[in-house]
Design an enzyme around this catalytic site. Structure first.
Site, PDB file in Angstrom:
ATOM      1  N   GLU A 132       6.972 -19.363  -8.265  1.00  0.00           N
ATOM      2  CA  GLU A 132       7.566 -19.813  -7.005  1.00  0.00           C
ATOM      3  C   GLU A 132       6.481 -20.114  -5.958  1.00  0.00           C
ATOM      4  OE1 GLU A 132      10.580 -20.426  -7.168  1.00  0.00           O
ATOM      5  OE2 GLU A 132      11.593 -18.999  -8.486  1.00  0.00           O
ATOM      6  N   HIS A 156       9.871 -12.677  -1.790  1.00  0.00           N
ATOM      7  CA  HIS A 156      11.059 -13.035  -2.568  1.00  0.00           C
ATOM      8  C   HIS A 156      11.452 -11.846  -3.437  1.00  0.00           C
ATOM      9  CE1 HIS A 156      13.804 -15.009  -5.241  1.00  0.00           C
ATOM     10  NE2 HIS A 156      12.988 -14.896  -6.278  1.00  0.00           N
ATOM     11  N   HIS A 158      15.068  -9.707  -5.585  1.00  0.00           N
ATOM     12  CA  HIS A 158      16.372  -9.862  -6.236  1.00  0.00           C
ATOM     13  C   HIS A 158      17.287  -8.680  -5.882  1.00  0.00           C
ATOM     14  CE1 HIS A 158      14.351 -12.353  -9.766  1.00  0.00           C
ATOM     15  NE2 HIS A 158      14.303 -12.973  -8.589  1.00  0.00           N
ATOM     16  N   GLU A 186      22.837  -3.307  14.129  1.00  0.00           N
ATOM     17  CA  GLU A 186      21.442  -3.744  14.216  1.00  0.00           C
ATOM     18  C   GLU A 186      21.212  -5.140  13.612  1.00  0.00           C
ATOM     19  OE1 GLU A 186      19.585  -1.584  10.232  1.00  0.00           O
ATOM     20  OE2 GLU A 186      18.355  -1.812  12.011  1.00  0.00           O
ATOM     21  N   HIS A 227      20.778 -15.424  -7.406  1.00  0.00           N
ATOM     22  CA  HIS A 227      19.355 -15.240  -7.701  1.00  0.00           C
ATOM     23  C   HIS A 227      18.700 -14.198  -6.792  1.00  0.00           C
ATOM     24  CE1 HIS A 227      15.262 -17.224  -8.799  1.00  0.00           C
ATOM     25  NE2 HIS A 227      15.084 -16.005  -8.343  1.00  0.00           N
TER      26      HIS A 227
HETATM   27  O1  2HA Z   1       8.850 -14.251 -10.256  1.00  0.00           O
HETATM   28  O2  2HA Z   1      11.641 -14.079  -9.237  1.00  0.00           O
HETATM   29  O3  2HA Z   1      12.269 -16.621  -9.035  1.00  0.00           O
HETATM   30  C1  2HA Z   1      10.056 -14.354 -10.928  1.00  0.00           C
HETATM   31  C2  2HA Z   1      11.097 -14.822 -10.021  1.00  0.00           C
HETATM   32  C3  2HA Z   1      11.443 -16.248 -10.076  1.00  0.00           C
HETATM   33 ZN    ZN Z   2      13.420 -14.830  -8.306  1.00  0.00          ZN
END
Ligand code: 2HA
Ligand code: ZN
Length: 291
Positions: A132, A156, A158, A186, A227
């Protein structure tokens, strides 16, 4: 300073300061540990990048390897020309970063046109920055412009509850923003601009990176349906705190829905306006109008 059996370690130039000692490196490592502890980084899920300040790169410059081959970043980002990034490697697991930072993360340098990058440290057994990287760099460029250079972190992850919400709500900035603001007081204070939501797209694709960069100009956090989420900030604490706050609200939202019981009270639009009076925030009007 680092010591090995009482002997002070020095970098290649003989200075005491090393990459592993630097504040930005330690902040990076702490975030990967915190995210792992939250359960947001199954397998190689998630990635992190930090736009290193010129004075920070100067401090650790003696440890960088001489530049190798330039590789295309897949877009043209003149705003990031000559910048250095500390970034997780593709296929690498967050949970392993602490064990062997030098194998799992890298310092990448961008060329003078913002078109190519080359690794200058780390990924000791080979590899490349996160899949990414293109999304991260597009976000960095947008946030650097928007924040006058203060924004430095793109994270990023999950997180499970925010992902669950993307199955049952329309993929609308307004709907997600209001639902989250109405869960914990908040929220409107921490992410007063709201949150952005993209369509589902192929991870790592140019379309996904473009869509994320467009949304991140307006918001500090962007949700990827089915995702995960991107959270940006000036510091590691700010980005992690943003991810954490949104996911906490999402967790409570899912719990409420899971009871199947009637919701008797919530944070109303008037309550949100009262927060606006009490705190130095301005909530976008289009998120407040109507119920
Ligand atoms: O790095 O999260 O979006 C692996 C991921 C791809
Ligand atoms: Zn990801």
């Amino acid at each position: 300073m680092r010591y090995y059996y009482g002997v002070q370690l020095k970098n290649r130039k003989g200075d005491n300061m090393g990459i592993l000692d630097s504040a930005f490196f330690r902040g990076f490592i702490k975030l990967t540990e915190d995210g792992t502890r939250m359960g947001w980084h199954e397998r190689n899920g998630g990635n992190l990048s930090y736009r290193i300040a010129p004075e920070e790169i100067k401090e650790v410059g003696g440890e960088l390897r001489s530049g190798g081959e330039w590789k295309p970043i897949g877009r043209v980002l003149p705003d990031l020309a000559g910048e250095f990034f500390l970034v997780t490697g593709t296929g690498k697991y967050f949970r392993n970063v602490t064990l062997d930072p030098e194998d799992n993360i890298t310092i990448a340098e961008l060329d003078s046109k913002g078109v190519h990058y080359r690794p200058r440290w780390g990924l000791s057994r080979g590899g490349a920055p996160t899949s990414e990287f293109s999304s991260h760099l597009a976000c960095h460029a947008a946030k650097k412009r928007e924040s006058g250079g203060r924004s430095r972190v793109v994270y990023h992850a999950h997180p499970g509850n925010i992902i669950a919400m993307t199955f049952v709500l329309p993929l609308s900035d307004r709907v997600f923003t209001r639902e989250l603001w109405q869960i914990i007081s908040e929220c409107a204070i921490v992410f007063s601009k709201g949150v952005g939501v993209t369509e589902w797209m192929v991870p790592g694709s140019k379309e996904m990176a473009d869509a994320t960069a467009r949304k991140i100009e307006q918001f500090d956090a962007v949700i990827w349906p089915h995702h995960g989420m991107f959270a940006t900030g000036e510091t590691f604490d700010e980005s992690f705190g943003l991810m954490h706050t949104i996911e906490k609200a999402a967790e409570i939202w899912i719990k409420i829905k899971s009871t199947g019981m009637l919701v008797r009270q919530t944070i109303t639009t008037d309550n949100l306006k009262a927060l606006e009076q009490a705190f130095p925030i301005q909530l976008p009007e289009h998120f407040l109008s109507g119920e």
